[in-house]
Design an enzyme around this catalytic site. Structure first.
Site, PDB file in Angstrom:
ATOM      1  N   GLY A  67     -12.920  -4.224   0.589  1.00 63.29           N
ATOM      2  CA  GLY A  67     -14.297  -3.824   0.874  1.00 63.29           C
ATOM      3  C   GLY A  67     -14.803  -2.767  -0.082  1.00 63.29           C
ATOM      4  N   GLY A  86      -9.745  -8.714  -0.972  1.00 65.83           N
ATOM      5  CA  GLY A  86      -8.464  -8.836  -0.287  1.00 65.83           C
ATOM      6  C   GLY A  86      -7.810 -10.192  -0.457  1.00 65.83           C
ATOM      7  N   ARG A 139       0.813  -1.221   0.000  1.00 60.15           N
ATOM      8  CA  ARG A 139       0.000   0.000   0.000  1.00 60.15           C
ATOM      9  C   ARG A 139       0.844   1.267   0.000  1.00 60.15           C
ATOM     10  NH1 ARG A 139      -4.680  -2.470   3.812  1.00 60.15           N
ATOM     11  NH2 ARG A 139      -6.093  -3.027   2.113  1.00 60.15           N
ATOM     12  N   LYS A 177     -18.422 -17.026   1.958  1.00 60.80           N
ATOM     13  CA  LYS A 177     -19.839 -16.824   2.252  1.00 60.80           C
ATOM     14  C   LYS A 177     -20.626 -16.190   1.122  1.00 60.80           C
ATOM     15  CE  LYS A 177     -19.651 -16.821   7.180  1.00 60.80           C
ATOM     16  NZ  LYS A 177     -19.694 -16.029   8.409  1.00 60.80           N
TER      17      LYS A 177
HETATM   18  P1  ADP Z   1     -12.084 -11.901  -0.861  1.00 58.45           P
HETATM   19  O1  ADP Z   1     -11.300 -11.368   0.309  1.00 58.45           O
HETATM   20  O2  ADP Z   1     -11.216 -12.082  -2.092  1.00 58.45           O
HETATM   21  O3  ADP Z   1     -13.323 -11.106  -1.146  1.00 58.45           O
HETATM   22  P2  ADP Z   1     -13.478 -13.820   0.758  1.00 58.45           P
HETATM   23  O4  ADP Z   1     -13.012 -13.126   1.990  1.00 58.45           O
HETATM   24  O5  ADP Z   1     -14.899 -13.724   0.387  1.00 58.45           O
HETATM   25  O6  ADP Z   1     -12.563 -13.396  -0.498  1.00 58.45           O
HETATM   26  O7  ADP Z   1     -13.169 -15.380   0.885  1.00 58.45           O
HETATM   27  C1  ADP Z   1     -11.883 -15.883   1.127  1.00 58.45           C
HETATM   28  C2  ADP Z   1     -11.922 -17.092   2.027  1.00 58.45           C
HETATM   29  O8  ADP Z   1     -12.800 -18.079   1.532  1.00 58.45           O
HETATM   30  C3  ADP Z   1     -10.570 -17.743   2.129  1.00 58.45           C
HETATM   31  O9  ADP Z   1     -10.119 -17.644   3.464  1.00 58.45           O
HETATM   32  C4  ADP Z   1     -10.815 -19.192   1.739  1.00 58.45           C
HETATM   33  O10 ADP Z   1     -10.123 -20.122   2.548  1.00 58.45           O
HETATM   34  C5  ADP Z   1     -12.305 -19.330   1.939  1.00 58.45           C
HETATM   35  N1  ADP Z   1     -12.867 -20.413   1.127  1.00 58.45           N
HETATM   36  C6  ADP Z   1     -12.893 -20.502  -0.207  1.00 58.45           C
HETATM   37  N2  ADP Z   1     -13.441 -21.667  -0.614  1.00 58.45           N
HETATM   38  C7  ADP Z   1     -13.777 -22.342   0.511  1.00 58.45           C
HETATM   39  C8  ADP Z   1     -14.389 -23.600   0.766  1.00 58.45           C
HETATM   40  N3  ADP Z   1     -14.759 -24.418  -0.246  1.00 58.45           N
HETATM   41  N4  ADP Z   1     -14.569 -23.975   2.056  1.00 58.45           N
HETATM   42  C9  ADP Z   1     -14.212 -23.156   3.064  1.00 58.45           C
HETATM   43  N5  ADP Z   1     -13.634 -21.950   2.897  1.00 58.45           N
HETATM   44  C10 ADP Z   1     -13.429 -21.539   1.626  1.00 58.45           C
HETATM   45 MG    MG Z   2     -11.639 -11.584   2.448  1.00 61.32          MG
END
Ligand code: ADP
Ligand code: MG
Length: 401
Positions: free
Chosen positions: A378, A355, A40, A202
């Site tokens: 976010g 992230g 950053r 999620k």
């Molecule tokens: P981002 O930060 O890119 O928006 P998220 O925070 O929504 O992504 O999701 C990232 C998390 O999702 C990671 O920690 C990863 O381990 C978890 N994840 C991805 N696929 C699965 C799965 N099939 N089961 C459990 N956790 C998962």
């Molecule tokens: Mg995340």
């Protein structure tokens, strides 16, 4: 979202004048207060450099961590001042306060070619309340305002919103401009086929993005644990996979609304637990064992997602395809990252937001192979949800072209 940028400011506004610049210098620190990732800070350098080259005197503001509205030495920006000085190659003076007479005095005394960094804005109780009076005081620190903190633009805070009410011109910095251009044009006028890839843990955190993007995309590829909530909605066995039972009905609605545009993984990489990674194996999506969980998309899915990405002209990706922190469950995420890197070479615009997704791409050494990796997790999510970002809304509108 067409906003004025520092490039629009004439030399008469810049030369010799104090530029109050809101940056996102929110870097991770270890227990010894050492910076563990300076991405950053690096991302903030071009705007500061530009202002210095134009003869402006940058006064920098940023938050760091969550110090809860009062000073906390663990979250001081002092180490950031040192690192910024190294990266910038110009003197960075650091003042241990933010909205004080001392800070305002220092802002007037900063010499040409030098930079002033003030202490963490979140040490101030008014910051996260977007306090009007704090905004007015912060405005005294500069002669014009530049917001380059895209990662903090989804928050209406005193240093991102209220300050701009009292300090004009208020313009976007180079990083903010780049974020708005890439994310904005992908949503407003995507080259087609336009493919979105959504994953992560999620579905609940991504519903608004799915709703916003579904009508715009040609295909939406789903991965991550959220695929399991869709499986559940289809009546499939998901074993011990992470599902959100209270979102199953909504997943059904989304499947109906999407028609053939919503694409779910055909196969899954499963194991009885994350610790049993050695026994991970691929199964068809209708054969997930009751005692196992899906931790990644399967190899067939990775192949078909790769083909979809390679035939697209715009790709937006948010959320890993699996538990990428733990091999072999990183395979799906790597396949998507590699396909996007390849697509970028053949004139496809590729954008990574989120992230964890950005971290996965960087860890794979593919960040520079994408058209754009958003610096704001976010903020990029809220942008993709079609929301107005307060830190952006507060800036001057661009002149009509
Ligand atoms: P981002 O930060 O890119 O928006 P998220 O925070 O929504 O992504 O999701 C990232 C998390 O999702 C990671 O920690 C990863 O381990 C978890 N994840 C991805 N696929 C699965 C799965 N099939 N089961 C459990 N956790 C998962
Ligand atoms: Mg995340």
């Amino acid at each position: 979202m067409h906003k004025k940028t520092i490039g629009d400011l004439p030399d008469s506004v810049l030369r010799g004048r104090r530029a109050l610049v809101r940056l996102d210098l929110n870097v991770p620190l270890n227990e010894d207060g050492e910076i563990t990732d300076d991405t950053r800070i690096r991302a903030s350098v071009p705007t500061v450099r530009y202002l210095l080259d134009k003869g402006a005197r940058p006064v920098l503001l940023s938050h760091l961590g969550r110090p809860k509205g009062k000073p906390d030495a663990r979250y001081s920006l002092a180490p950031v001042a040192c690192r910024l000085e190294e990266l910038l190659g110009s003197k960075v003076e650091f003042v241990e306060s933010t909205d004080t007479d001392e800070a305002i005095k220092a802002s007037h005394e900063t010499k040409a070619g030098e930079v002033l960094l003030l202490e963490n804005t979140r040490f101030l109780s008014g910051e996260e309340k977007n306090d009007e009076r704090l905004g007015r005081t912060l405005a005294e620190l500069g002669d014009f305002f530049v917001n380059d903190a895209f990662g903090a633009a989804h928050r209406a805070h005193a240093s991102t919103a209220a300050v701009a009410q009292h300090l004009r011109p208020a313009v976007a910095g180079l990083l903010m401009q780049r974020e708005l251009e890439y994310l904005g044009s992908a949503l407003a006028e995507p080259k087609r086929p336009f493919v979105a890839i959504l994953g992560g843990s999620k579905i609940s955190g991504k519903i608004d993005v799915i709703r916003e993007l579904l009508p715009k995309v040609d295909a939406m590829l789903i991965g991550g644990a959220m695929a399991c909530t869709f499986y559940k909605a289809m009546g499939l066995e998901v074993g011990k996979s992470l599902v959100e039972p209270d979102r199953v009905d909504m997943a059904k609605e989304l499947i109906e609304m999407a028609g053939t545009r919503l694409i779910l993984p055909h196969d899954a990489l499963v194991a009885t637990s994350l610790d049993d990674a050695g026994k991970a194996h691929a199964v068809a999506r209708d054969h997930i064992p009751a005692d196992a969980a899906m931790y990644d998309i399967g190899p067939r899915t990775a192949e078909s997602y790769t083909r979809a990405i390679l035939s697209a002209k715009t790709v937006i990706w948010n959320g890993p395809m699996g538990v990428f922190e733990k091999p072999p469950f990183d395979a799906g995420t790597l396949a998507v990252a590699q396909a996007m890197a390849k697509a970028t070479k053949s004139q496809c615009t590729t954008i990574v937001g989120g992230g964890d997704s950005a971290a996965a791409v960087t860890a794979a050494g593919l960040d520079s192979a994408m058209s754009h990796v958003s610096t704001g997790g976010g903020a990029s999510l809220e942008f993709l949800e079609g929301k107005t970002l307060p830190g952006v809304a507060a800036l001057d509108d661009a002149a009509l072209r």
